[in-house]
Design a protein around this motif. Structure first.
Motif, short mmCIF file in Angstrom:
data_model
loop_
_atom_site.label_atom_id
_atom_site.label_comp_id
_atom_site.label_asym_id
_atom_site.label_seq_id
_atom_site.Cartn_x
_atom_site.Cartn_y
_atom_site.Cartn_z
N PHE A 250 21.75 52.49 -2.66
CA PHE A 250 22.04 51.89 -4.14
C PHE A 250 23.48 51.22 -4.25
O PHE A 250 23.65 50.16 -4.80
CB PHE A 250 22.04 52.97 -5.08
CG PHE A 250 20.66 53.84 -5.11
CD1 PHE A 250 19.58 53.39 -4.54
CD2 PHE A 250 20.54 55.24 -5.32
CE1 PHE A 250 18.27 54.13 -4.41
CE2 PHE A 250 19.45 55.88 -5.51
CZ PHE A 250 18.54 55.48 -5.02
N GLU A 251 24.55 52.16 -3.67
CA GLU A 251 26.02 51.64 -3.82
C GLU A 251 25.89 50.25 -3.06
O GLU A 251 26.62 49.34 -3.41
CB GLU A 251 26.67 52.59 -3.15
CG GLU A 251 27.15 53.71 -4.08
CD GLU A 251 27.95 54.90 -3.55
OE1 GLU A 251 28.77 54.35 -2.67
OE2 GLU A 251 27.81 56.05 -3.67
N TYR A 252 25.55 50.30 -1.88
CA TYR A 252 25.34 49.01 -1.34
C TYR A 252 25.00 47.72 -1.98
O TYR A 252 25.34 46.61 -1.70
CB TYR A 252 24.74 49.50 0.59
CG TYR A 252 24.75 48.18 1.14
CD1 TYR A 252 26.01 47.51 1.42
CD2 TYR A 252 23.58 47.53 1.53
CE1 TYR A 252 25.88 46.21 2.19
CE2 TYR A 252 23.49 46.46 2.72
CZ TYR A 252 24.53 45.79 3.05
OH TYR A 252 24.72 44.80 3.63
N PHE A 253 23.97 48.05 -2.48
CA PHE A 253 23.19 46.82 -3.29
C PHE A 253 23.78 46.69 -4.75
O PHE A 253 23.26 46.04 -5.49
CB PHE A 253 21.77 46.90 -3.15
CG PHE A 253 21.08 46.75 -1.82
CD1 PHE A 253 20.87 45.19 -1.46
CD2 PHE A 253 20.74 47.59 -1.03
CE1 PHE A 253 20.28 44.76 -0.30
CE2 PHE A 253 20.33 47.06 0.30
CZ PHE A 253 20.05 45.86 0.57
N ARG A 254 24.55 47.68 -5.15
CA ARG A 254 25.15 47.79 -6.39
C ARG A 254 23.86 47.87 -7.50
O ARG A 254 23.72 47.10 -8.30
CB ARG A 254 25.70 46.60 -6.77
CG ARG A 254 27.02 46.40 -5.85
CD ARG A 254 28.39 46.92 -6.67
NE ARG A 254 29.49 46.87 -5.90
CZ ARG A 254 30.55 46.19 -6.24
NH1 ARG A 254 30.66 45.50 -6.87
NH2 ARG A 254 31.62 46.41 -5.25
N ILE A 255 22.91 48.73 -7.15
CA ILE A 255 21.83 48.91 -8.09
C ILE A 255 22.17 49.97 -8.93
O ILE A 255 22.47 51.22 -8.65
CB ILE A 255 20.54 49.39 -7.47
CG1 ILE A 255 20.09 48.27 -6.26
CG2 ILE A 255 19.37 49.48 -8.21
CD1 ILE A 255 19.59 46.98 -6.88
N LYS A 256 22.14 49.90 -10.04
CA LYS A 256 22.27 51.01 -11.21
C LYS A 256 20.75 51.20 -11.97
O LYS A 256 19.82 50.40 -11.67
CB LYS A 256 22.98 50.39 -12.39
CG LYS A 256 24.47 49.92 -12.07
CD LYS A 256 25.42 49.60 -13.21
CE LYS A 256 26.91 49.00 -12.85
NZ LYS A 256 26.61 47.53 -12.13
N GLU A 257 20.70 52.38 -12.36
CA GLU A 257 19.40 52.69 -12.97
C GLU A 257 19.22 51.98 -13.88
O GLU A 257 17.70 51.53 -14.02
CB GLU A 257 19.69 54.23 -13.64
CG GLU A 257 19.31 55.46 -12.56
CD GLU A 257 19.41 56.92 -13.01
OE1 GLU A 257 18.54 56.97 -14.36
OE2 GLU A 257 19.89 57.57 -12.61
N VAL A 258 19.79 51.20 -14.66
CA VAL A 258 19.15 50.24 -15.69
C VAL A 258 18.67 49.03 -15.17
O VAL A 258 17.80 48.39 -15.71
CB VAL A 258 20.40 49.76 -16.51
CG1 VAL A 258 20.81 51.04 -17.75
CG2 VAL A 258 21.51 49.15 -15.84
N ASP A 259 18.82 48.74 -14.00
CA ASP A 259 18.31 47.53 -13.12
C ASP A 259 16.94 48.09 -12.47
O ASP A 259 16.25 46.90 -12.10
CB ASP A 259 19.31 47.29 -11.87
CG ASP A 259 20.62 46.86 -12.34
OD1 ASP A 259 20.75 46.51 -13.51
OD2 ASP A 259 21.44 46.95 -11.35
N VAL A 260 16.47 49.16 -12.46
CA VAL A 260 15.06 49.21 -11.58
C VAL A 260 14.04 49.21 -12.57
O VAL A 260 13.93 49.48 -13.79
CB VAL A 260 15.26 50.78 -11.01
CG1 VAL A 260 16.28 51.01 -9.95
CG2 VAL A 260 15.11 51.84 -12.19
N PRO A 261 12.75 48.44 -11.92
CA PRO A 261 12.66 48.32 -10.66
C PRO A 261 13.54 46.95 -10.40
O PRO A 261 13.55 46.09 -11.20
CB PRO A 261 11.30 47.91 -10.71
CG PRO A 261 10.84 47.76 -12.01
CD PRO A 261 11.76 48.34 -12.80
N ALA A 262 14.01 47.05 -9.26
CA ALA A 262 14.83 45.89 -8.53
C ALA A 262 14.17 45.42 -7.21
O ALA A 262 13.80 46.27 -6.41
CB ALA A 262 16.49 46.15 -8.68
#
Length: 329
Positions: A250-262
């Motif tokens: 997640f960190e690598y793709f900079r994905i935060k919980e608010v973004d999912v589904p991504a």
């Protein structure tokens, strides 16, 4: 691990000593052999090279082979015929049912470009049996009318590919066939991550979503539908955002919980990342995203800070998006 790899390599050497004593196995610790490391341009470990007829020029790289049985098959296919010639339906059925996967080439005649490409591909995919036939009876039994490659999984045909002369190359076929060692969509975890990176497909699409959410089933169905269309070109991966062990990704793709589904596409070679422009994970949106990426039209998604100059000075390395893939994988 390297230890495990060495054991499998040694096991292959033991078995081949009986069957093919002319094939010699050796290992080199290049930390002490700088000249050899430079001469053969050894970048990663372990690296396996196959030297033919006593020549040290242009050895053949043996990539992605990890099990002793696959090593043995790989070497045998390099030194002898790479596919079994099938003359009867019984023989074809025996090959198809012997293993989880089997690849059969059905041909009108056995002297054309497609046959050559098929045999070359068989050399690079030692994980599964390859057979070929030009028998009219065998082709008729499976309802085959053109030069066709068929992948069988657990005894049933799961993929038919018409082989037109000059249209296919070894790399495309190798990529396509190796993807059948994975599911159509592979869930990312510690066990599967190695398999994912062994398949020589450099384009990966990742769906980040909690697997236990109410909308999961509908989204997953759409994802599977799109995956079938891009098999061999883009590898479809599922990342469960509820799994804490997936934190690094997640960190690598900079994905935060608010973004999912991504949904993101990653090119392993250039480390470039792309974000699906649409928010909804529909079959249409997924196909459009994949197609625009393959056509070179997708917009680059830059979400990494620059690599710090002193990132590798300390025992704990500093990783950012731009160097993560190169260092970790």
């Amino acid at each position: 691990s390297s230890q495990n790899f060495s054991e499998e390599f040694a096991e292959a050497a033991r078995q081949l000593k009986k069957e093919a004593p002319r094939i010699q196995f050796g290992k080199i610790d290049v930390t002490h052999q700088h000249g050899l490391r430079k001469e053969f341009n050894i970048q990663e470990f372990p690296t396996v090279k196959f030297f033919v007829d006593g020549s040290r020029e242009d050895p053949i790289d043996c990539k992605g082979v990890r099990q002793a049985s696959a090593f043995i098959t790989w070497v045998k296919r390099r030194t002898g015929p790479s596919t079994v010639l099938i003359n009867s339906t019984d023989q074809a059925e025996a090959i198809i049912h012997a293993d989880d996967l089997a690849v059969i080439g059905f041909f009108k005649e056995l002297h054309n470009d497609s046959v050559e490409t098929f045999c070359e591909t068989a050399r690079d995919v030692p994980e599964m049996p390859f057979g070929m036939t030009a028998s009219e009876d065998v082709c008729a039994n499976y309802g085959i009318e053109k030069n066709t490659l068929v992948v069988f999984k657990k005894g049933k045909p799961v993929h038919n590919e018409v082989l037109e002369d000059g249209r296919w190359n070894k790399l495309d076929l190798t990529r396509l066939i190796k993807t059948f060692t994975l599911d159509l969509v592979t869930e990312y975890n510690l066990e599967t991550s190695l398999k994912i990176f062994d398949v020589p497909v450099e384009n990966h699409i990742l769906l980040f979503t909690p697997v236990n959410s109410e909308t999961f089933n509908a989204i997953y169905e759409n994802y599977i539908s799109a995956a079938a269309e891009f098999r061999g070109k883009i590898l479809f991966v599922l990342v469960d955002t509820n799994e804490t062990r997936n934190g690094r990704i997640f960190e690598y793709f900079r994905i935060k919980e608010v973004d999912v589904p991504a949904v993101r596409i990653l090119n392993l070679t250039s480390d470039a990342k792309y974000k699906m422009p649409a928010d909804e994970v529909t079959v249409e949106n997924l196909k459009e995203f994949c197609q625009s990426y393959l056509n070179g039209k997708a917009k680059l998604h830059l979400s990494s800070e620059e690599i710090p100059e002193d990132w590798d000075k300390m025992p704990v390395k500093v990783l950012v998006g731009k160097n993560f893939n190169r260092i970790v994988f």
